[in-house]
Design a protein around this motif. Structure first.
Motif, PDB file in Angstrom:
ATOM      1  N   TYR A  57       0.865  -1.225  -0.078  1.00 22.60           N
ATOM      2  CA  TYR A  57      -0.076   0.198  -0.114  1.00 22.60           C
ATOM      3  C   TYR A  57       0.827   1.240   0.115  1.00 22.60           C
ATOM      4  O   TYR A  57       0.331   2.366  -0.399  1.00 22.60           O
ATOM      5  CB  TYR A  57      -1.030  -0.122   1.119  1.00 22.60           C
ATOM      6  CG  TYR A  57      -2.038  -0.961   1.442  1.00 22.60           C
ATOM      7  CD1 TYR A  57      -2.581  -1.484  -0.040  1.00 22.60           C
ATOM      8  CD2 TYR A  57      -2.326  -1.459   2.406  1.00 22.60           C
ATOM      9  CE1 TYR A  57      -3.479  -2.559  -0.089  1.00 22.60           C
ATOM     10  CE2 TYR A  57      -3.379  -2.620   2.127  1.00 22.60           C
ATOM     11  CZ  TYR A  57      -3.858  -3.259   1.144  1.00 22.60           C
ATOM     12  OH  TYR A  57      -4.872  -4.224   1.318  1.00 22.60           O
ATOM     13  N   GLU A  58       2.100   1.051   0.565  1.00 19.93           N
ATOM     14  CA  GLU A  58       3.064   2.236   0.548  1.00 19.93           C
ATOM     15  C   GLU A  58       3.259   2.629  -1.048  1.00 19.93           C
ATOM     16  O   GLU A  58       3.204   4.014  -1.249  1.00 19.93           O
ATOM     17  CB  GLU A  58       4.307   2.009   1.318  1.00 19.93           C
ATOM     18  CG  GLU A  58       5.266   3.145   1.364  1.00 19.93           C
ATOM     19  CD  GLU A  58       6.492   2.661   1.835  1.00 19.93           C
ATOM     20  OE1 GLU A  58       7.150   3.687   2.429  1.00 19.93           O
ATOM     21  OE2 GLU A  58       6.891   1.543   1.833  1.00 19.93           O
ATOM     22  N   ALA A  59       3.583   1.630  -1.732  1.00 26.64           N
ATOM     23  CA  ALA A  59       4.165   1.858  -3.111  1.00 26.64           C
ATOM     24  C   ALA A  59       2.768   2.276  -3.840  1.00 26.64           C
ATOM     25  O   ALA A  59       2.719   3.350  -4.698  1.00 26.64           O
ATOM     26  CB  ALA A  59       4.635   0.628  -3.591  1.00 26.64           C
ATOM     27  N   MET A  60       1.609   1.874  -3.547  1.00 30.00           N
ATOM     28  CA  MET A  60       0.269   2.322  -4.296  1.00 30.00           C
ATOM     29  C   MET A  60      -0.139   3.754  -3.874  1.00 30.00           C
ATOM     30  O   MET A  60      -0.340   4.613  -4.831  1.00 30.00           O
ATOM     31  CB  MET A  60      -0.914   1.517  -3.874  1.00 30.00           C
ATOM     32  CG  MET A  60      -0.714   0.075  -4.317  1.00 30.00           C
ATOM     33  SD  MET A  60      -2.123  -1.052  -3.698  1.00 30.00           S
ATOM     34  CE  MET A  60      -1.815  -2.549  -3.975  1.00 30.00           C
ATOM     35  N   ALA A  61       0.428   4.231  -2.650  1.00 29.65           N
ATOM     36  CA  ALA A  61      -0.048   5.572  -2.126  1.00 29.65           C
ATOM     37  C   ALA A  61       0.922   6.451  -2.919  1.00 29.65           C
ATOM     38  O   ALA A  61       0.443   7.449  -3.204  1.00 29.65           O
ATOM     39  CB  ALA A  61       0.201   5.721  -0.763  1.00 29.65           C
ATOM     40  N   LEU A  62       2.172   6.054  -3.247  1.00 29.61           N
ATOM     41  CA  LEU A  62       3.098   6.984  -3.877  1.00 29.61           C
ATOM     42  C   LEU A  62       2.737   6.997  -5.568  1.00 29.61           C
ATOM     43  O   LEU A  62       3.024   8.179  -5.900  1.00 29.61           O
ATOM     44  CB  LEU A  62       4.442   6.543  -3.679  1.00 29.61           C
ATOM     45  CG  LEU A  62       5.037   6.525  -2.241  1.00 29.61           C
ATOM     46  CD1 LEU A  62       6.473   5.698  -2.437  1.00 29.61           C
ATOM     47  CD2 LEU A  62       5.550   8.116  -1.912  1.00 29.61           C
ATOM     48  N   LYS A  63       2.094   6.244  -5.894  1.00 29.07           N
ATOM     49  CA  LYS A  63       1.656   6.042  -7.295  1.00 29.07           C
ATOM     50  C   LYS A  63       0.255   6.865  -7.479  1.00 29.07           C
ATOM     51  O   LYS A  63      -0.064   7.449  -8.429  1.00 29.07           O
ATOM     52  CB  LYS A  63       1.690   4.790  -7.747  1.00 29.07           C
ATOM     53  CG  LYS A  63       1.429   4.656  -9.453  1.00 29.07           C
ATOM     54  CD  LYS A  63       1.408   3.095  -9.782  1.00 29.07           C
ATOM     55  CE  LYS A  63       1.145   3.034 -11.101  1.00 29.07           C
ATOM     56  NZ  LYS A  63       1.449   1.678 -11.707  1.00 29.07           N
ATOM     57  N   TYR A  64      -0.780   6.255  -6.571  1.00 26.74           N
ATOM     58  CA  TYR A  64      -2.141   6.836  -6.814  1.00 26.74           C
ATOM     59  C   TYR A  64      -2.629   7.919  -5.914  1.00 26.74           C
ATOM     60  O   TYR A  64      -3.767   8.294  -6.033  1.00 26.74           O
ATOM     61  CB  TYR A  64      -2.947   5.409  -6.580  1.00 26.74           C
ATOM     62  CG  TYR A  64      -2.557   4.350  -7.614  1.00 26.74           C
ATOM     63  CD1 TYR A  64      -3.157   4.569  -9.074  1.00 26.74           C
ATOM     64  CD2 TYR A  64      -2.079   3.150  -7.043  1.00 26.74           C
ATOM     65  CE1 TYR A  64      -2.583   3.560  -9.943  1.00 26.74           C
ATOM     66  CE2 TYR A  64      -1.758   2.158  -8.207  1.00 26.74           C
ATOM     67  CZ  TYR A  64      -2.232   2.245  -9.544  1.00 26.74           C
ATOM     68  OH  TYR A  64      -1.637   1.281 -10.299  1.00 26.74           O
ATOM     69  N   GLY A  65      -1.945   8.120  -4.718  1.00 26.67           N
ATOM     70  CA  GLY A  65      -2.352   8.971  -3.870  1.00 26.67           C
ATOM     71  C   GLY A  65      -2.872   8.322  -2.541  1.00 26.67           C
ATOM     72  O   GLY A  65      -2.870   7.524  -2.312  1.00 26.67           O
ATOM     73  N   ASP A  66      -3.559   9.212  -1.920  1.00 28.20           N
ATOM     74  CA  ASP A  66      -3.867   9.046  -0.483  1.00 28.20           C
ATOM     75  C   ASP A  66      -5.239   8.254  -0.266  1.00 28.20           C
ATOM     76  O   ASP A  66      -5.700   7.734   1.142  1.00 28.20           O
ATOM     77  CB  ASP A  66      -4.042  10.181   0.427  1.00 28.20           C
ATOM     78  CG  ASP A  66      -4.884  11.175   0.126  1.00 28.20           C
ATOM     79  OD1 ASP A  66      -5.627  10.916  -0.972  1.00 28.20           O
ATOM     80  OD2 ASP A  66      -5.428  11.868   0.965  1.00 28.20           O
ATOM     81  N   ILE A  67      -6.005   7.926  -1.326  1.00 27.86           N
ATOM     82  CA  ILE A  67      -7.124   7.037  -1.297  1.00 27.86           C
ATOM     83  C   ILE A  67      -7.114   6.018  -2.275  1.00 27.86           C
ATOM     84  O   ILE A  67      -7.080   6.300  -3.651  1.00 27.86           O
ATOM     85  CB  ILE A  67      -8.484   7.697  -1.401  1.00 27.86           C
ATOM     86  CG1 ILE A  67      -9.707   6.893  -1.219  1.00 27.86           C
ATOM     87  CG2 ILE A  67      -8.547   8.844  -2.443  1.00 27.86           C
ATOM     88  CD1 ILE A  67     -10.943   7.650  -1.163  1.00 27.86           C
ATOM     89  N   ILE A  68      -7.230   4.775  -2.347  1.00 22.91           N
ATOM     90  CA  ILE A  68      -6.773   3.710  -2.964  1.00 22.91           C
ATOM     91  C   ILE A  68      -7.764   2.833  -2.958  1.00 22.91           C
ATOM     92  O   ILE A  68      -8.318   2.464  -1.856  1.00 22.91           O
ATOM     93  CB  ILE A  68      -5.576   2.923  -2.968  1.00 22.91           C
ATOM     94  CG1 ILE A  68      -4.374   3.934  -2.770  1.00 22.91           C
ATOM     95  CG2 ILE A  68      -5.246   1.820  -3.877  1.00 22.91           C
ATOM     96  CD1 ILE A  68      -3.274   3.318  -1.750  1.00 22.91           C
ATOM     97  N   HIS A  69      -8.340   2.402  -4.205  1.00 20.19           N
ATOM     98  CA  HIS A  69      -9.414   1.367  -4.304  1.00 20.19           C
ATOM     99  C   HIS A  69      -8.894  -0.070  -4.758  1.00 20.19           C
ATOM    100  O   HIS A  69      -8.198  -0.192  -5.682  1.00 20.19           O
ATOM    101  CB  HIS A  69     -10.649   1.618  -4.937  1.00 20.19           C
ATOM    102  CG  HIS A  69     -11.753   0.597  -5.234  1.00 20.19           C
ATOM    103  ND1 HIS A  69     -11.704  -0.402  -6.378  1.00 20.19           N
ATOM    104  CD2 HIS A  69     -12.725   0.358  -4.223  1.00 20.19           C
ATOM    105  CE1 HIS A  69     -12.929  -1.002  -5.903  1.00 20.19           C
ATOM    106  NE2 HIS A  69     -13.366  -0.737  -5.037  1.00 20.19           N
ATOM    107  N   LEU A  70      -9.048  -1.280  -4.064  1.00 18.41           N
ATOM    108  CA  LEU A  70      -8.885  -2.785  -4.812  1.00 18.41           C
ATOM    109  C   LEU A  70     -10.109  -3.432  -4.832  1.00 18.41           C
ATOM    110  O   LEU A  70     -10.983  -3.072  -3.998  1.00 18.41           O
ATOM    111  CB  LEU A  70      -7.756  -3.118  -3.879  1.00 18.41           C
ATOM    112  CG  LEU A  70      -6.525  -2.389  -3.882  1.00 18.41           C
ATOM    113  CD1 LEU A  70      -6.389  -1.837  -2.308  1.00 18.41           C
ATOM    114  CD2 LEU A  70      -5.405  -3.449  -4.041  1.00 18.41           C
ATOM    115  N   ASN A  71     -10.167  -4.599  -5.525  1.00 20.16           N
ATOM    116  CA  ASN A  71     -11.527  -5.412  -5.684  1.00 20.16           C
ATOM    117  C   ASN A  71     -10.691  -6.803  -5.570  1.00 20.16           C
ATOM    118  O   ASN A  71      -9.876  -6.972  -6.202  1.00 20.16           O
ATOM    119  CB  ASN A  71     -12.047  -5.198  -7.125  1.00 20.16           C
ATOM    120  CG  ASN A  71     -13.011  -6.195  -7.116  1.00 20.16           C
ATOM    121  OD1 ASN A  71     -12.814  -7.353  -6.805  1.00 20.16           O
ATOM    122  ND2 ASN A  71     -14.163  -5.812  -7.489  1.00 20.16           N
ATOM    123  N   VAL A  72     -11.110  -7.507  -4.496  1.00 20.50           N
ATOM    124  CA  VAL A  72     -10.503  -8.764  -4.037  1.00 20.50           C
ATOM    125  C   VAL A  72     -11.774  -9.842  -4.076  1.00 20.50           C
ATOM    126  O   VAL A  72     -12.635  -9.884  -3.060  1.00 20.50           O
ATOM    127  CB  VAL A  72      -9.822  -8.961  -2.893  1.00 20.50           C
ATOM    128  CG1 VAL A  72      -9.440 -10.283  -2.378  1.00 20.50           C
ATOM    129  CG2 VAL A  72      -8.515  -7.850  -2.764  1.00 20.50           C
TER     130      VAL A  72
END
Length: 509
Positions: free
Chosen positions: A55-70
């Motif tokens: 999630y750290e890598a995703m936050a640096l790429k997408y910002g402070d609110i991230i959505h995933l679908n599992v």
């Protein structure tokens, strides 16, 4: 097997249809990695890799609110205090009133935990009973117990430093059991500690979304334990037994002592004395029982992980240890051990304690919650039933706030003159949770950590261990995956700083 596969695929497709039909405005979901058909983003968060690092890598790429679908389940990760404040706190009716307990937690009988108990009258009463004796205003009364337990820890590592990890678990179980129940745990093989460790491990394993298939398909809870593939039922039964013993057994000890007139001074005894006889006494005792269990489970586990991280940091960063010891020699001197009363005169030790809590977080991800209805935020659609997590790890490893975030640098909390800098974000803003579900025992935990860290640094040197050939044994700053994170086992050398330091440790007997 094909029948279950069909049900599973139908369940995933139904979830996707439900999300689409509940979004009449056709708003976009928050940004995140592109999901694959059916399985969604399950490959983006593989088991065995700490989620917060992903999630750290995703936050640096997408910002402070991230959505995933599992597998059809929406997950939103919040990686800033602003987003967490806007959603988990300001819109608590949607995001915080109902914590996200997994089906496994339900099967394990862990509804007594504040972390997963639904917000309501019982939650408020349990938290009030806990807060009454563990809030910051009450912290000073436990300083003598912190010192007593810290001295016991010094003697244990003096005798068998190779058993460091065992000693850290024993230390905080000892202090919490003494304060909460008035019970002195055994030096070895204590059943109270065993039940708590087994319970916490099971809770931790079940907390990760998607760890067990029954969390995604709750109907599987009706499968009997003997059915092929229903190992989760056996795991749940064992965890339920451990959980009930952890919460009930020490409480029963206090009740029996009260009945016989031999009660030790402790939190539970004081709370029981305040309950009047009458038809509601049994209900009030149940509230006290749960509050005490929370104190033991949460308090001991938080500090165990943090103290293990301290020993890891001292092994990897010897210059930090030397600076701390120099301050201790100046302020405390060679003839006594530090106490919590010395805290204001030891800013570098306080900074080490803060950096321990920041560097390797005990709970890198806040307890997940589930939205009770659909919501819109910053133009994004957040479906009803979404798992929402606060990303404490990124908040305390944001390079814009903490330069070189993966390095252990206590100096980041200090002015150039060595005094504490209040303008630096305090790790307690994120490492103990958020909002009304923030850990109410955080002051107790911090005082306990200070007592142990300052005493250890004053009397011992912590260095790399060496093998039989004299080669330095490598140490990696790796941690375990889970809601509660621990440093992975590592080797270090712990030796008294001098003969005088060893004598001072022995004198505490």
């Amino acid at each position: 097997m094909s029948y279950f596969l069909f049900l599973f695929l139908a369940f995933v497709l139904w979830r996707r249809w439900k999300v689409n039909t509940s979004n009449p405005g056709k708003l976009p979901l928050p940004p995140g990695p592109k999901p694959l058909p059916i399985i969604g983003n399950i490959r983006d968060i593989p088991l065995g890799v700490p989620q917060w690092e992903l999630y750290e890598a995703m936050a640096l790429k997408y910002g402070d609110i991230i959505h995933l679908n599992v597998l059809g389940q929406s997950i939103v990760v919040l990686s800033s205090l602003e987003a967490i404040n806007d959603l988990l706190e300001k819109r608590s009716a949607i995001y915080s009133s109902r914590p996200r307990s997994t089906m496994m937690h339900e099967l394990m009988g862990m509804g007594w935990s504040l972390a997963i108990m639904e917000y309501g009258e019982e939650w408020r009463r349990v938290r009030k009973a806990f807060h009454q004796h563990f809030n910051a205003n009450e912290a000073d009364q436990y300083h003598d117990i912190h010192v007593y337990c810290a001295h016991s820890f010094l003697r244990r590592i003096l005798r068998t430093p190779e058993d460091l990890f065992t000693h850290t678990r024993h230390l905080f179980a000892k202090s919490i059991m003494k304060v909460t129940y008035g019970i002195d745990v055994k030096e070895e093989n204590d059943p109270f500690i065993f039940h708590a460790e087994q319970t916490i491990a099971a809770f931790n394993t079940a907390a990760r979304p998607g760890r067990y298939l029954v969390d995604l398909m709750p109907v599987l809870k009706y499968i009997p334990s003997w059915f092929p593939g229903a190992r989760f039922q056996k795991d749940a039964l064992y965890a339920k037994d451990m959980s009930q013993k952890m919460v009930n057994n020490p409480f029963i000890v206090v009740k029996e002592r009260e009945h016989s007139g031999d009660a030790e001074p402790c939190v539970v005894a004081r709370l029981l004395d305040e309950v009047p006889d009458g038809p509601r006494r049994e209900e009030e005792e149940d509230i006290i029982r749960k509050a005490a269990g929370i104190a033991y489970a949460g308090g001991s586990d938080t500090t165990v992980s943090a103290l293990q991280s301290f020993f890891l940091a001292m092994t990897l960063y010897p210059s930090v240890q030397l600076k701390a010891q120099a301050q201790l020699e100046t302020v405390i001197g060679p003839n006594r051990l530090p106490t919590p009363a010395d805290m204001q005169d030891l800013p570098y030790i306080v900074a080490i304690t803060k950096e321990v809590l920041r560097w390797k977080l005990v709970t890198p991800l806040a307890v997940p919650h589930t939205t009770t209805e659909s919501d819109e935020y910053r133009g994004y659609f957040i479906p009803k039933g979404t798992i929402v997590m606060g990303n404490s790890y990124f908040i305390l490893h944001d390079p814009a706030v903490f330069p070189d975030p993966h390095e252990f640098k206590p100096e980041r909390f200090l002015h150039e003159d060595g005094s504490l800098n209040p303008d630096v974000l305090d790790p307690t803003a994120a490492c103990f949770g958020f909002g009304r579900r923030i850990c109410p025992g955080r002051a107790f935990a911090q005082d306990s950590l200070f007592s142990v860290i300052s005493s250890v640094l004053h009397t011992f040197n912590i260095t790399h261990a060496h093998d039989l050939d004299g080669n330095k044994i490598p140490v990696l700053p790796e941690v375990t995956d889970g809601l509660i994170s621990y440093p992975k086992p590592f080797a270090c050398s712990i030796k008294p700083r001098s003969a005088a330091a060893e004598a001072m440790v022995r004198s505490t007997e």
